[in-house]
Design a protein around this motif. Structure first.
Motif, short mmCIF file in Angstrom:
data_model
loop_
_atom_site.label_atom_id
_atom_site.label_comp_id
_atom_site.label_asym_id
_atom_site.label_seq_id
_atom_site.Cartn_x
_atom_site.Cartn_y
_atom_site.Cartn_z
N HIS A 56 0.86 -1.18 0.00
CA HIS A 56 0.00 0.00 0.00
C HIS A 56 0.90 1.22 0.00
N ASN A 59 1.51 3.44 3.02
CA ASN A 59 2.38 3.02 4.10
C ASN A 59 3.84 3.44 3.90
N GLY A 274 0.34 4.66 7.45
CA GLY A 274 -0.02 3.59 8.38
C GLY A 274 0.67 3.71 9.71
N ASP A 279 3.79 -0.23 12.78
CA ASP A 279 2.34 -0.06 12.90
C ASP A 279 1.56 -0.67 11.74
N ALA A 280 2.13 -0.57 10.53
CA ALA A 280 1.43 -1.07 9.35
C ALA A 280 1.51 -2.58 9.23
N TRP A 301 7.68 -2.52 7.98
CA TRP A 301 7.47 -1.95 6.66
C TRP A 301 8.82 -1.64 6.01
#
Length: 312
Positions: A56, A59, A274, A279-280, A301
């Motif tokens: 995504h 992110n 994100g 966190d993502a 990420w």
């Protein structure tokens, strides 16, 4: 991840509590004030595991400042603080497990930690790819565990406030001799609360842990509030459902460690739509074998891979 309005109210209460709490529990010369918000609030019950989460673009992480200090931790140094006399009881074996995990997070066998190397400081705000520019996070050539302290001078509070947790980080800086800003540009203090306690409302606040920074007589300090997650049972704070009791705290602390390394004084470091680097990716856990054992490491990420990954 920034706190919700409800948690902001709770934090305001904690800041006010510091005034009442004072500095009597601090080591001589230590004075701490929590920063305005907490970060990296990993949820207590992550979503179902996805083996290959979709990429995504929202992110993608961008650096929040062009500063060359406090954006990342180029040479991570972890100080584990087992807070309180209650550590005479450690039913899940958390203290040994946390030390073993960090003793193994280095060198060629640690392919998880190499995800962090792509991030840097000292580049223009908004940068998404450092390339050879800036000051990069260095993958540790030896254990990043710089020290472990069982602070048994008194019992840790049953319901510690954010202010008290910040104060314990300042106590730890004094204990380890990190009394100027220079050593604290890479030091992160992980305040591990004992079984049966509820630091900052855990688990009713819905988080597994958080990280932040605090001002002190020794400069800005990066620290983590790490509750005794096994008290919530197997499956809390991890996507694994195999009943292993230590998975949740391993997943959580690797989440917070990586976010501290890449957003050292939140939130001038690396963030995206994100949140921070972990966190993502709370839906992705992996068992990774290091020289000191096999541990549940949370996915991170990667801008270079454009997805959540568990190895660099």
């Amino acid at each position: 991840m920034r706190m919700s309005p409800l948690r902001a109210i709770a934090h305001t209460t904690a800041v006010l509590a510091l005034a009442a709490f004072g500095t009597t529990s601090l080591a001589s010369g230590a004075q701490a004030q929590p920063a305005p918000a907490h970060h990296g609030l990993k949820p207590l019950a992550p979503a179902a595991k996805q083996l290959q989460p979709a990429a995504h673009s929202r992110n993608t992480l961008k650096v929040g400042s062009g500063d060359s200090q406090g954006v990342v931790s180029p040479n991570p140094q972890v100080y584990l603080v087992f807070w309180g006399s209650q550590w005479s009881s450690d039913p899940a074996g958390v203290a040994t497990d946390m030390q073993n995990m960090f003793k193994g997070l280095y060198g060629s066998q640690d392919t998880w930690g190499t995800i962090l190397d792509q991030y840097c400081e000292g580049v223009a705000k908004g940068t998404v790819t450092c390339g050879s520019n800036g000051i990069h996070v260095n993958h540790p050539a030896s254990s990043p565990l710089a020290g472990a302290w069982f602070d048994n001078t008194s019992a840790a509070p049953t319901n510690a406030t954010a202010a008290q947790i910040a104060a314990e980080a300042a106590n730890a800086a004094a204990h380890f001799g990190n009394t100027t800003q220079t050593p604290n540009l890479n030091a992160q203090y992980v305040i591990v609360s004992p079984t049966g306690t509820h630091p900052d409302g855990f688990p009713n606040s819905g988080f597994c842990a958080w990280h932040d920074w605090t001002s002190s007589s020794y400069g800005k300090l990066a620290y983590t509030n790490l509750p005794y997650i096994p008290d919530s049972g197997a499956g809390a704070c991890t996507t694994f459902t195999d009943g292993r009791l230590l998975s949740g705290i391993e997943s959580t602390e690797t989440h917070e460690y990586a976010e501290t390394v890449t957003d050292f004084w939140p939130s001038i470091g690396w963030n995206g739509g994100g949140g921070e680097i972990g966190d993502a990716c709370v839906q992705l856990d992996a068992y990774v074998t290091l020289s000191t054992g096999t541990f549940d490491l949370q996915g991170l990420w990667s801008n270079s891979a454009n997805k959540c990954v568990t190895h660099g």
